[in-house]
Write an enzyme that holds these catalytic residues in place. Structure first.
Site, mmCIF file in Angstrom:
data_model
loop_
_atom_site.group_PDB
_atom_site.id
_atom_site.type_symbol
_atom_site.label_atom_id
_atom_site.label_comp_id
_atom_site.label_asym_id
_atom_site.label_seq_id
_atom_site.Cartn_x
_atom_site.Cartn_y
_atom_site.Cartn_z
ATOM 1 N N ASP A 266 1.000 -1.268 0.046
ATOM 2 C CA ASP A 266 -0.129 -0.179 0.058
ATOM 3 C C ASP A 266 0.999 1.316 0.228
ATOM 4 O O ASP A 266 2.093 1.227 0.160
ATOM 5 C CB ASP A 266 -0.660 0.050 1.432
ATOM 6 N N ASP A 267 0.178 2.396 -0.139
ATOM 7 C CA ASP A 267 0.860 3.716 -0.197
ATOM 8 C C ASP A 267 1.948 4.116 -1.427
ATOM 9 O O ASP A 267 2.846 4.907 -1.115
ATOM 10 C CB ASP A 267 1.469 4.094 1.232
ATOM 11 N N HIS B 214 -7.445 3.831 1.470
ATOM 12 C CA HIS B 214 -6.486 4.416 2.376
ATOM 13 C C HIS B 214 -7.170 4.408 3.831
ATOM 14 O O HIS B 214 -8.186 4.980 4.030
ATOM 15 C CB HIS B 214 -5.923 5.706 2.080
#
Length: 356
Positions: A11-12, A145
């Site tokens: 992620d991110d 998110h």
């Protein structure tokens, strides 16, 4: 032996150049197989380019991919700035400083009825469009998110966007065995259990929009999760058969059979904790549908080289999470050879959402 397809999602992606490089290094080491892009991240454009790094010919033209990282959208409504121009001022999604409300601030504003869902949808669609602009294709998967996509009201809008754009896969963060993880601090566990409850309540919403469980879950007779209260401390997903529950083709939109990643995040990540979480998930998959030959699991991870201020973030600079030593700890754990050996010994194949 059950053939397990394991999606290890970093992620991110796009948060900062150091996070990008760490995620790419993880992918090249065979430690992750999928990434989720923050399109409002300060290094989103560079991340999109890194995902498809091309070998240059003598004429300067791209002639073949050095690597092609499977990439989806990490929809962000809680950190930094919106990408939709008309929402950058005078929007219910912004705090007094002109940024998103934050992980907990977003939830507080939502609970008070302060968020305009039409603006939520507008921003989600703008992020899908920017993803397409950056990568040249629509996201094959889309999640939220800080798990905002399973929150009340937001889940309905999120499902509408998935349906409108034909985005096939998403994430439902319900982790088996979470309640028994006594190493998780109480304050963090409270947040995780809130995410779990929101996720249970999201399942029917997603199903009504034609977003449903995986093929393995269908074979097991799965169409709806039970409530958290019914699960008790075991968090075993007990499901009932409801034929033709959804008016939409059930195979159109899906999420994996199992999700893990809350109990193995940051300092809690180790080869042992990942093995234990995967083995527990596999046991449940086998018990639920012993006749099935394959099962799918998503492991959510956040590897990278820690951000160094002021570089990074989604408009406000890098946060403590991104600057933490835990990002490097995750990277170093994921690339350990003994973890790769465990995958092989358990007949686990790393793949991406588009491989399902």
């Amino acid at each position: 032996m059950l053939q397990v397809k394991l999606i290890v999602t970093g992620d991110d992606f796009g948060y900062c150049p150091r996070r990008n490089q760490g995620i790419v290094d993880c992918f090249l080491a065979g430690a992750i197989s999928n990434v989720s892009l923050l399109v409002n991240g300060s290094a989103a454009a560079d991340a999109a380019k890194l995902a498809r790094r091309m070998l240059q010919g003598t004429t300067g033209k791209s002639i073949m991919p050095l690597h092609n990282i499977p990439i989806g959208l990490h929809a962000n409504l809680s950190e930094g700035s919106p990408v939709c121009e008309v929402l950058k001022t005078n929007s219910s999604l912004l705090n007094q400083d002109g940024f998103f409300h934050g992980k907990m601030g977003f939830r507080t504003a939502l609970s008070k009825g302060l968020l305009n869902m039409s603006e939520v949808k507008q921003e989600l669609k703008a992020q899908v469009e920017l993803f397409h602009e950056l990568t040249g294709h629509l996201p094959p998967h889309m999640d939220g998110h800080q798990h905002v996509h399973v929150l009340p009201e937001v889940r309905h809008v999120f499902a509408e966007v998935l349906e409108e754009y034909g985005i096939k896969y998403t994430r439902v963060p319900i982790e088996p065995g979470l309640h028994s993880c006594d190493w998780i601090p109480p304050s963090l566990m409270e947040f995780y259990l809130g995410v779990e409850e929101d996720s249970f309540n999201t399942v029917d919403v997603f199903t009504k929009h034609g977003i449903s469980c995986s093929e393995h879950q269908q074979q097991a007779g799965i169409s709806s999760f039970s409530t958290r209260a019914e699960l008790g401390s075991s968090v075993i997903i007990q499901l009932k058969v409801f034929k033709n529950f959804s008016p939409f083709p059930i195979s159109n939109f899906r999420w994996p059979d199992m999700y893990i990643g809350l109990s193995t995040m940051g300092r809690n990540m180790s080869v042992s904790s990942i093995r234990s979480a995967i083995d527990s998930a596999v046991l449940q998959l086998t018990a639920r549908a012993p006749q099935s030959s394959t099962g799918t699991i998503e492991l959510m991870v956040h590897p990278g080289y820690p951000s160094v201020p002021p570089v990074g973030g989604c408009g406000e600079g890098p946060d403590d999470f991104s600057q933490s030593w835990e990002r490097l700890h995750e990277l170093e754990t994921l690339i350990k050879p003994e973890l790769q050996s465990h995958y092989k010994s358990r007949n686990i194949q790393l793949c991406s959402f588009k491989d399902l």
